[in-house]
Design a protein around this motif. Structure first.
Motif, PDB file in Angstrom:
ATOM      1  N   VAL A  79     -41.569   4.222  -7.816  1.00 36.25           N
ATOM      2  CA  VAL A  79     -41.039   2.878  -8.037  1.00 36.25           C
ATOM      3  C   VAL A  79     -40.575   2.716  -9.484  1.00 36.25           C
ATOM      4  N   VAL A  80     -41.364   3.226 -10.437  1.00 35.77           N
ATOM      5  CA  VAL A  80     -40.967   3.150 -11.847  1.00 35.77           C
ATOM      6  C   VAL A  80     -39.694   3.955 -12.076  1.00 35.77           C
ATOM      7  N   LEU A  81     -39.597   5.124 -11.467  1.00 36.58           N
ATOM      8  CA  LEU A  81     -38.389   5.945 -11.584  1.00 36.58           C
ATOM      9  C   LEU A  81     -37.182   5.209 -11.004  1.00 36.58           C
ATOM     10  N   PHE A  82     -37.359   4.569  -9.849  1.00 35.36           N
ATOM     11  CA  PHE A  82     -36.272   3.811  -9.242  1.00 35.36           C
ATOM     12  C   PHE A  82     -35.829   2.657 -10.144  1.00 35.36           C
ATOM     13  N   ALA A  83     -36.798   1.916 -10.678  1.00 35.80           N
ATOM     14  CA  ALA A  83     -36.463   0.785 -11.556  1.00 35.80           C
ATOM     15  C   ALA A  83     -35.718   1.269 -12.795  1.00 35.80           C
ATOM     16  N   ALA A  84     -36.210   2.340 -13.415  1.00 35.98           N
ATOM     17  CA  ALA A  84     -35.562   2.861 -14.625  1.00 35.98           C
ATOM     18  C   ALA A  84     -34.159   3.367 -14.315  1.00 35.98           C
ATOM     19  N   LEU A  85     -34.011   4.119 -13.234  1.00 35.93           N
ATOM     20  CA  LEU A  85     -32.680   4.634 -12.872  1.00 35.93           C
ATOM     21  C   LEU A  85     -31.726   3.496 -12.510  1.00 35.93           C
ATOM     22  N   SER A  86     -32.227   2.454 -11.853  1.00 37.80           N
ATOM     23  CA  SER A  86     -31.381   1.311 -11.508  1.00 37.80           C
ATOM     24  C   SER A  86     -30.851   0.635 -12.764  1.00 37.80           C
ATOM     25  N   VAL A  91     -30.593   1.891 -15.819  1.00 39.56           N
ATOM     26  CA  VAL A  91     -29.674   2.794 -16.525  1.00 39.56           C
ATOM     27  C   VAL A  91     -28.323   2.847 -15.815  1.00 39.56           C
ATOM     28  N   ALA A  92     -28.331   2.947 -14.499  1.00 39.37           N
ATOM     29  CA  ALA A  92     -27.076   3.051 -13.750  1.00 39.37           C
ATOM     30  C   ALA A  92     -26.245   1.773 -13.880  1.00 39.37           C
ATOM     31  N   VAL A  93     -26.885   0.610 -13.750  1.00 40.90           N
ATOM     32  CA  VAL A  93     -26.140  -0.651 -13.847  1.00 40.90           C
ATOM     33  C   VAL A  93     -25.614  -0.849 -15.266  1.00 40.90           C
ATOM     34  N   LEU A  94     -26.428  -0.566 -16.270  1.00 45.32           N
ATOM     35  CA  LEU A  94     -25.972  -0.707 -17.652  1.00 45.32           C
ATOM     36  C   LEU A  94     -24.839   0.270 -17.969  1.00 45.32           C
ATOM     37  N   ALA A  95     -24.930   1.490 -17.457  1.00 48.09           N
ATOM     38  CA  ALA A  95     -23.849   2.464 -17.674  1.00 48.09           C
ATOM     39  C   ALA A  95     -22.551   1.962 -17.044  1.00 48.09           C
ATOM     40  N   TYR A  96     -22.653   1.386 -15.844  1.00 50.90           N
ATOM     41  CA  TYR A  96     -21.454   0.836 -15.210  1.00 50.90           C
ATOM     42  C   TYR A  96     -20.879  -0.312 -16.039  1.00 50.90           C
ATOM     43  N   LEU A  97     -21.749  -1.204 -16.496  1.00 52.42           N
ATOM     44  CA  LEU A  97     -21.265  -2.341 -17.273  1.00 52.42           C
ATOM     45  C   LEU A  97     -20.616  -1.896 -18.573  1.00 52.42           C
ATOM     46  N   LYS A  98     -21.137  -0.833 -19.175  1.00 52.37           N
ATOM     47  CA  LYS A  98     -20.595  -0.371 -20.452  1.00 52.37           C
ATOM     48  C   LYS A  98     -19.309   0.431 -20.278  1.00 52.37           C
ATOM     49  N   TRP A  99     -19.302   1.373 -19.333  1.00 48.68           N
ATOM     50  CA  TRP A  99     -18.142   2.270 -19.220  1.00 48.68           C
ATOM     51  C   TRP A  99     -17.273   2.018 -18.000  1.00 48.68           C
ATOM     52  N   GLY A 100     -17.860   1.602 -16.928  1.00 50.39           N
ATOM     53  CA  GLY A 100     -17.111   1.449 -15.686  1.00 50.39           C
ATOM     54  C   GLY A 100     -16.119   0.300 -15.695  1.00 50.39           C
ATOM     55  N   ARG A 101     -16.478  -0.784 -16.315  1.00 49.47           N
ATOM     56  CA  ARG A 101     -15.593  -1.951 -16.319  1.00 49.47           C
ATOM     57  C   ARG A 101     -14.374  -1.759 -17.189  1.00 49.47           C
ATOM     58  N   ARG A 102     -14.425  -0.856 -18.123  1.00 48.47           N
ATOM     59  CA  ARG A 102     -13.251  -0.608 -18.984  1.00 48.47           C
ATOM     60  C   ARG A 102     -12.072  -0.096 -18.180  1.00 48.47           C
ATOM     61  N   ARG A 103     -12.359   0.575 -17.105  1.00 52.03           N
ATOM     62  CA  ARG A 103     -11.303   1.193 -16.309  1.00 52.03           C
ATOM     63  C   ARG A 103     -10.624   0.219 -15.355  1.00 52.03           C
ATOM     64  N   GLY A 155     -28.316   1.647  -5.159  1.00 55.43           N
ATOM     65  CA  GLY A 155     -28.366   2.582  -4.034  1.00 55.43           C
ATOM     66  C   GLY A 155     -28.301   4.021  -4.496  1.00 55.43           C
ATOM     67  N   ILE A 156     -27.482   4.284  -5.492  1.00 52.81           N
ATOM     68  CA  ILE A 156     -27.407   5.640  -6.052  1.00 52.81           C
ATOM     69  C   ILE A 156     -28.728   5.999  -6.713  1.00 52.81           C
ATOM     70  N   ALA A 157     -29.358   5.051  -7.399  1.00 51.81           N
ATOM     71  CA  ALA A 157     -30.672   5.290  -8.003  1.00 51.81           C
ATOM     72  C   ALA A 157     -31.701   5.606  -6.920  1.00 51.81           C
ATOM     73  N   ALA A 158     -31.651   4.889  -5.808  1.00 56.40           N
ATOM     74  CA  ALA A 158     -32.573   5.155  -4.701  1.00 56.40           C
ATOM     75  C   ALA A 158     -32.311   6.541  -4.111  1.00 56.40           C
ATOM     76  N   ALA A 159     -31.058   6.954  -4.050  1.00 53.42           N
ATOM     77  CA  ALA A 159     -30.730   8.292  -3.538  1.00 53.42           C
ATOM     78  C   ALA A 159     -31.270   9.377  -4.469  1.00 53.42           C
ATOM     79  N   VAL A 160     -31.199   9.135  -5.768  1.00 58.24           N
ATOM     80  CA  VAL A 160     -31.755  10.104  -6.722  1.00 58.24           C
ATOM     81  C   VAL A 160     -33.267  10.193  -6.553  1.00 58.24           C
ATOM     82  N   VAL A 161     -33.927   9.051  -6.391  1.00 53.96           N
ATOM     83  CA  VAL A 161     -35.377   9.057  -6.163  1.00 53.96           C
ATOM     84  C   VAL A 161     -35.689   9.792  -4.862  1.00 53.96           C
ATOM     85  N   TRP A 162     -34.868   9.588  -3.836  1.00 54.33           N
ATOM     86  CA  TRP A 162     -35.056  10.300  -2.572  1.00 54.33           C
ATOM     87  C   TRP A 162     -35.010  11.812  -2.798  1.00 54.33           C
TER      88      TRP A 162
END
Length: 146
Positions: free
Chosen positions: A55-62, A64-76, A33-40
């Motif tokens: 659509v490519v921008l949305f897919a790429a941002l999605s 990146v955002a999910v991988l960033a969460y999995l890498k850094w967000g779950r540590r917290r 959803g945040i990726a879609a907001a950035v595309v908006w």
């Protein structure tokens, strides 16, 4: 900055994905959803952007955002004070109990608390004391106690 069908669509997609996160928790749809907001915002600033690029921008941002969460967000996240809460078989590790049914062909049965459990281990007679040393799915692994 003109509101076109594309800008309205991306705003709606962002809102739907972020709202869906409240009904299907897991911190996955939120980041999409945040990726879609950035595309908006990008489409709002650059209205001539083609649909394929959006659509490519949305897919790429999605991704990146999910991988960033999995890498850094779950540590917290706080570690659980009861990590075995929904792992009932693993809660039995270390307990000693008498065999309810002899272990023949590697399989037997014990009664722990109010439930019967299938066990695997060496050939042992019924009534012999065993210690639970592990769990493989819903089958407890045992060895002779002592």
């Amino acid at each position: 900055m003109a509101w076109s069908a594309n800008t309205i669509a991306w705003a709606a997609i962002a809102l739907v994905l972020i709202a869906a996160e409240t009904f299907i928790p897991g911190a996955f749809l939120l980041w999409m959803g945040i990726a879609a907001a950035v595309v908006w915002l990008v489409v709002l600033l650059f209205p001539g952007l083609g649909l394929l690029v959006q659509v490519v921008l949305f897919a790429a941002l999605s991704v990146v955002a999910v991988l960033a969460y999995l890498k850094w967000g779950r540590r917290r996240e706080r570690p659980s004070d009861r990590p075995l809460l929904n792992r009932r078989a693993e809660q039995m590790v270390g307990r000693e109990v008498a065999l309810d049914r002899a272990i023949v062909g590697g399989r037997g049965r014990v009664k722990l608390d109010d439930a019967y459990w299938e066990v695997s281990g060496p050939e042992l007679e019924a009534g012999q004391r065993v210690r639970v040393i592990g769990a493989n799915g819903m089958v407890l692994e045992v060895r002779e106690a002592g």
